[in-house]
Scaffold this active site. Structure first.
Site, PDB file in Angstrom:
ATOM      1  N   ILE A 169      -0.940   0.643 -14.429  1.00  0.00           N
ATOM      2  CA  ILE A 169      -2.075   0.895 -15.114  1.00  0.00           C
ATOM      3  C   ILE A 169      -3.469   1.294 -14.383  1.00  0.00           C
ATOM      4  O   ILE A 169      -4.486   1.532 -14.948  1.00  0.00           O
ATOM      5  CB  ILE A 169      -2.751  -0.456 -15.935  1.00  0.00           C
ATOM      6  CG1 ILE A 169      -2.990  -1.594 -14.953  1.00  0.00           C
ATOM      7  CG2 ILE A 169      -1.813  -1.010 -17.017  1.00  0.00           C
ATOM      8  CD1 ILE A 169      -3.504  -2.800 -15.348  1.00  0.00           C
ATOM      9  N   GLY A 170      -3.014   1.607 -13.348  1.00  0.00           N
ATOM     10  CA  GLY A 170      -4.322   2.338 -12.256  1.00  0.00           C
ATOM     11  C   GLY A 170      -3.847   2.124 -10.842  1.00  0.00           C
ATOM     12  O   GLY A 170      -2.832   1.412 -10.466  1.00  0.00           O
TER      13      GLY A 170
ATOM     14  N   GLY B  86      -5.846   0.939  -7.172  1.00  0.00           N
ATOM     15  CA  GLY B  86      -6.925   0.480  -6.471  1.00  0.00           C
ATOM     16  C   GLY B  86      -7.224   1.102  -5.137  1.00  0.00           C
ATOM     17  O   GLY B  86      -6.548   2.028  -4.573  1.00  0.00           O
ATOM     18  N   GLY B  87      -7.971   0.414  -4.327  1.00  0.00           N
ATOM     19  CA  GLY B  87      -8.444   0.885  -3.283  1.00  0.00           C
ATOM     20  C   GLY B  87      -7.370   0.807  -2.158  1.00  0.00           C
ATOM     21  O   GLY B  87      -7.273   1.615  -1.232  1.00  0.00           O
TER      22      GLY B  87
ATOM     23  N   GLY C 213      -3.711  -0.103  -3.206  1.00  0.00           N
ATOM     24  CA  GLY C 213      -2.709  -0.052  -3.841  1.00  0.00           C
ATOM     25  C   GLY C 213      -2.541   0.350  -5.232  1.00  0.00           C
ATOM     26  O   GLY C 213      -3.653   0.836  -5.662  1.00  0.00           O
TER      27      GLY C 213
ATOM     28  N   VAL D 292      -1.792  -0.747  -9.358  1.00  0.00           N
ATOM     29  CA  VAL D 292      -2.042  -2.079 -10.259  1.00  0.00           C
ATOM     30  C   VAL D 292      -1.091  -1.945 -11.444  1.00  0.00           C
ATOM     31  O   VAL D 292      -1.086  -0.909 -12.098  1.00  0.00           O
ATOM     32  CB  VAL D 292      -3.592  -1.925 -10.593  1.00  0.00           C
ATOM     33  CG1 VAL D 292      -3.674  -3.211 -11.372  1.00  0.00           C
ATOM     34  CG2 VAL D 292      -4.501  -2.072  -9.534  1.00  0.00           C
TER      35      VAL D 292
ATOM     36  N   LYS E  52      -1.977  -6.130  -8.187  1.00  0.00           N
ATOM     37  CA  LYS E  52      -2.359  -5.190  -7.192  1.00  0.00           C
ATOM     38  C   LYS E  52      -1.224  -5.151  -6.076  1.00  0.00           C
ATOM     39  O   LYS E  52      -1.299  -5.864  -5.432  1.00  0.00           O
ATOM     40  CB  LYS E  52      -3.444  -4.956  -6.734  1.00  0.00           C
ATOM     41  CG  LYS E  52      -3.876  -3.709  -6.124  1.00  0.00           C
ATOM     42  CD  LYS E  52      -5.018  -3.615  -5.235  1.00  0.00           C
ATOM     43  CE  LYS E  52      -6.287  -4.244  -5.891  1.00  0.00           C
ATOM     44  NZ  LYS E  52      -7.524  -3.963  -5.047  1.00  0.00           N
TER      45      LYS E  52
ATOM     46  N   ASP F  60     -18.323  -0.685  -1.912  1.00  0.00           N
ATOM     47  CA  ASP F  60     -17.796   0.145  -2.836  1.00  0.00           C
ATOM     48  C   ASP F  60     -18.088   0.099  -4.111  1.00  0.00           C
ATOM     49  O   ASP F  60     -17.302   0.279  -5.050  1.00  0.00           O
ATOM     50  CB  ASP F  60     -16.346   0.262  -2.395  1.00  0.00           C
ATOM     51  CG  ASP F  60     -15.613   1.526  -2.832  1.00  0.00           C
ATOM     52  OD1 ASP F  60     -16.490   2.646  -3.278  1.00  0.00           O
ATOM     53  OD2 ASP F  60     -14.311   1.652  -3.074  1.00  0.00           O
TER      54      ASP F  60
END
Length: 976
Positions: free
Chosen positions: A693-694, A696-697, A699, A701, A727, A829
């Site tokens: 589904i996406g 992250g910084g 890895g 998710v 994640k 961030d």
């Protein structure tokens, strides 16, 4: 088929009447072709469709065509060829319509395109023509010049315009045209000028345009064009100007650009171009303008770019360029504008600059890695108006010759290693509007000559070692009536605050904190009716706060902490709503000020709370309380440190760990860690991409649905499956974790262990395993704020109130991290991609891989982290992490949330008081939403003002997130 004599006579009569030009007798037209008569009637019909109030300039457009046989009837008729804006050929046919700046309002739907077969020149620019461009425009087959710019035309550009084969110039800029540039434009072989800038065109530049070898000028800037520049652009050998700035173009620049030897202007700033600049750029020997700013270019700057002293404008700021400045610039006396800020450029500034530049009016080298000293020769560049070299490693003293730059409006030498005194010659800078010398090692007194800067608007001398008194002359003689920002904080200034500062009637920000000022706060400061921010903290001020502060209507933020003040607070919202941190450290302030649960407050003002009869009690009780608080804090600190070290040691053992951050969801005592690990592998089918589904910084998710046994306590009668976000680090069983990824992994675990807040993502647990390492979070079904804003349909679902609530939620979460955790946590961030939304559009801060715990016994220096476009400017030269870096990122996020897309260089305008006035409110409102109602608009205006304060270039002048959270609460609650 045959034709009778009578028929031939009729046909001949028809031919004579409609085709033969009118005869001229005694200079008057004695007959007009019916065809030409129809042209004029058609124009009158179009005039009738325009709005009446816009027709005054077309008063001459009337044609009294009576049918009288009277020989004098022609005298009653006005020749259409004499109408305003109309020109005809020798036979009376319309060949030119020039209606520029005529105030016309209407559409082109009824315009007689088919009735004007000889029209060659059609100019409607700067009117209020609405609607779409009709496809019938293609019937103007003889058209050479077409200008529809500066109107309100909408819709797509008709493909049929490609039939205008004789067109030489096409201008449709400053409209609301959408869609793609038609591929059919490739048929306009005679086209020399293509100007469609300031529209909403999207998609790539069509390949067919590169076949137009006569093109000399291409103006496609300020659209939404995407994709790369084709290598075939090298065919356009006649090109003089190529302006593609402020689009979404990407890719690398083709080497074929070097074939455009006639090119004088290459303007591609504010796109997404990447890679290095091709060496072939050096072949452009006619170049006068080269603008590469705010892209993602890397490598060295092009070296040989100033040929025969022709280069006038060179901008490459906001990229990732490194290495030295081109040596050719040292003797490039033709320069007018040079901006190279916000890169990684290096070298001795003394070697690259220092010669006289007679035409240079702007130089900006801010935020690079230059060293060396400022040459006195700069004082001879008499046309210099803006001089920026802040955020470097410039050393030495400031040459007094700088005072000779009489046209200088902005001087920024901030954040360097400058020493010595501020030259008294600065008093000669009569045009100076902004003076930034903060964060250096300047010493001595503040020159009284600065009071001669009658145009000064912003004065920042903070973070130096300036001594002695604040000059009283700064407020004398009403000289500094335009000054709105004065920051003298973090120096060694002493004695009393001059009461004369109360005459600076336009002052909106006054910061005198962290000095050695004594005495009372002058009553005259209450006369500063424009004051928004006041910081007098960390001085030795005494006495009570003047009641004159009651009368400052717009005051938003105050900090008077750590002085010797006592008595009641002024009856002003800024004081009454102030955080306890901005009031603490004084002798005996009192007032009807309370805080939320656990936040403390002030004692009520009564006899027992004021100095006097109970003073002996204060003398005895306060030291005892201080000792108790210190002992408690030390004990708490030792316990926390031990726990943190223990958790850190456990995670560094490299074993599989299940950890609980909020509630015992994955507690080892309740669940089998191995079973849970296998359950997540099963739920994601061994992390199959279908569950992704996406990213992250650190890895990828995945969405995982766990059995009902994980969703609620055993006693619960009704259970449902639990959906979580997992994640997983990109480094799996095939290779071990890198040091960086491992650090970020455990950094996120440690950070979220300290946090329990509704606006911060919940960490349910984590697993560190040789095969898979992952973190398990609460799932947020609406995804990230970034993804919502990028999708037009989903962005419309984010109405104004939802956006305001999201902003408030982020502020509350950051306030908690900065002020209510020990040690404080800085996210580093903050961006829309790291703000998650739940089913109720409640905001949650996520992705703590780069977060940092601020240790009190540490310098807190760090490497650069964060997302490009959100990182605070001071990171470029200090590399020291503070809470104020999150404040800056929050300011950018606020603008992006309200605007609907990243503000880009708008942040520079908003952080500059001079340019801020040029930004209209509609420039920062998302055009995809309906205009907000009055009440909501008031909220947004106040929130935007707060965001601007967060973007202040000096981090010490930004509010704390605690203050931001409280001010937002006041703004929102005040309009409920």
């Amino acid at each position: 088929m045959g034709t009778s004599n009578s028929q031939k006579i009729v046909l001949l009569s028809f031919f004579v009447f409609f085709v033969v030009p009118p005869t001229i007798v005694d200079g008057d037209s004695t007959s007009t072709s019916s065809t030409y008569h129809q042209e004029h009637v058609a124009l009158l019909n179009w005039k009738a469709t325009l709005e009446n109030y816009s027709l005054s300039i077309l008063a001459s457009w009337s044609y009294n065509n009576n049918n009288s046989s009277n020989s004098n009837s022609s005298k009653n008729r006005t020749s259409p060829c004499t109408w305003f804006g109309v020109s005809c050929n020798k036979v009376g046919s319309v060949i030119k319509l020039n209606l520029t700046k005529s105030g016309l309002q209407g559409t082109l739907h009824e315009f007689p395109f088919t009735s004007l077969p000889n029209l060659k020149y059609f100019d409607l620019n700067t009117n209020s023509i609405l609607g779409k461009i009709p496809t019938q425009i293609s019937s103007l087959s003889k058209l050479i010049y077409l200008d529809l710019s500066f109107n309100n035309l909408r819709g797509t550009i008709p493909l049929e315009m490609g039939n205008l084969s004789r067109l030489v110039e096409l201008h449709m800029d400053y409209n609301n045209l959408r869609g793609h540039i038609p591929k059919t434009f490739g048929s306009l072989k005679k086209l020399k000028v293509l100007s469609i800038n300031h529209n909403r065109l999207s998609g790539p530049i069509p390949e067919s345009l590169y076949d137009l070898t006569n093109l000399s000028y291409i103006y496609l800037y300020r659209n939404r064009l995407s994709g790369p520049i084709s290598y075939h652009i090298g065919r356009l050998k006649s090109l003089v100007s190529l302006e593609l700035w402020e689009n979404q173009l990407n890719g690398t620049l083709p080497t074929s650009l070097g074939n455009l030897t006639k090119l004088k202007s290459l303007h591609i700033r504010d796109n997404n171009f990447s890679g290095t600049i091709p060496q072939s750029i050096q072949n452009l020997t006619s170049l006068t303008v080269l603008r590469l700013a705010r892209n993602q270019f890397t490598g060295y700057l092009p070296q040989n770019i100033c040929h025969n002293n022709l280069l006038q404008i060179f901008t490459a700021n906001g990229n990732y360029f490194e290495g030295p400045i081109p040596k050719v610039l040292k003797n490039c006396s033709s320069l007018h504008r040079l901006t190279l800020q916000d890169n990684h450029l290096t070298g001795n500034i003394s070697e690259y600059f220092g010669h006289i530049y007679p035409y240079l009016f702007m130089l900006n080298l801010n935020n690079n890695k230059f060293h060396g000293e400022i040459s006195p020769n700069w004082g001879s560049s008499k046309n210099l108006q803006s001089f920026f070299i802040g955020g470097n490693y410039i050393s030495g003293t400031i040459p007094p010759e700088i005072g000779n730059l009489s046209k200088l409006t902005v001087l920024d030498f901030s954040s360097n290693l400058l020493v010595g005194e501020i030259p008294k010659s600065f008093g000669k800078l009569s045009s100076l509007m902004k003076l930034y010398l903060y964060s250096n090692k300047l010493s001595g007194s503040i020159p009284s000559e600065l009071s001669l800067l009658t145009q000064i608007e912003s004065l920042d001398l903070s973070s130096n070692t300036l001594t002695n008194s604040i000059p009283t002359s700064l407020g004398l003689n009403n000289n500094l009536l335009k000054l709105h920002t004065m920051n003298l904080s973090h120096n060694m200034l002493s004695n009393e605050i001059p009461f004369e500062l109360g005459k600076l009637t336009q002052l909106s920000t006054l910061d005198l904190s962290y000095n050695y000022l004594i005495g009372k706060i002058p009553n005259e400061l209450g006369f500063l009716q424009s004051l928004l921010t006041l910081n007098l903290s960390h001085n030795n001020l005494s006495g009570s706060i003047p009641s004159s502060f009651d009368r400052i209507p717009g005051l938003l933020y105050v900090d008077i902490s750590y002085n010797n003040l006592w008595g009641p607070l002024p009856n002003n919202k800024a004081f009454l709503n102030a955080s306890i941190q901005s009031l603490e450290g004084n002798r005996g302030l009192c007032g009807n000020v309370t805080r939320g649960q656990g936040q403390g407050g002030l004692q009520l003002c009564n006899k027992s709370s004021l100095p006097g009869s109970k003073r002996i009690h204060l003398i005895v009780v306060i030291p005892i309380l201080v000792v108790l608080v210190v002992v408690f804090c030390l004990a708490f600190f030792v316990i926390i440190r031990r726990r943190t070290r223990k958790k850190k040691q456990e995670t560094e053992d490299g074993q599989q760990v299940e950890m609980v951050s909020q509630k015992p969801l994955f507690s080892v005592s309740n669940f089998d860690g191995k079973k849970l690990y296998e359950e997540i592998i099963r739920a994601t089918e061994d992390f199959d991409s279908a569950y992704c589904i996406g990213r992250g910084g650190i890895g990828t998710v995945y969405k995982a649905e766990l059995p009902s046994s994980y969703s609620s306590p055993p006693s619960s009668s009704s259970r449902s499956s639990l959906v979580v976000a997992v994640k997983k680090l990109e480094y799996g069983h095939s290779r071990p974790l890198t040091l960086l990824s491992q650090k970020e992994f455990f950094n996120e675990v440690i950070a979220l262990t300290h946090i329990r807040h509704r606006n911060i993502v919940k960490l349910h647990g984590f697993c560190s395993h040789l095969r898979h390492s992952f973190l398990i979070y609460e799932y947020h079904e609406k995804g990230s704020l970034s993804s919502k804003l990028k999708n037009d349909q989903e962005a419309r679902e984010l109405d104004w109130m939802k956006r305001v609530n999201i902003i408030r939620g982020v502020a509350d979460g950051l306030s908690y991290m900065h002020s209510e955790t020990f040690p404080p946590i800085v996210h580093r961030d903050i961006s829309t991609k790291n703000i998650l939304l739940d089913s109720n559009y409640e905001a949650c801060i996520s992705d703590f891989g780069t977060a940092k715990l601020l240790e009190q016994d540490s310098s807190n220096w760090t490497v650069l982290a964060g997302t490009f476009g959100y990182v605070a400017p001071e990171f470029a030269y200090t590399m020291k992490v503070t809470e104020k870096s999150d404040v800056y990122s929050f300011g950018v996020l606020v603008i992006e949330t309200i605007k609907g897309r990243h503000p880009g260089n708008l942040t520079l305008c908003l952080s500059s008081p001079a340019k801020r006035a040029e930004v209209a409110l509609e420039d920062v409102l998302d055009e995809r939403l309906q205009p907000p109602p009055t009440q909501t608009l008031d909220q947004l205006v106040h929130i935007l003002k707060l965001a601007v304060a967060c973007l202040h270039e000096n981090p010490q002048s930004r509010p704390t997130m605690k203050d931001v959270s409280q001010i937002l609460s006041t703004i929102i609650n005040a309009t409920k």
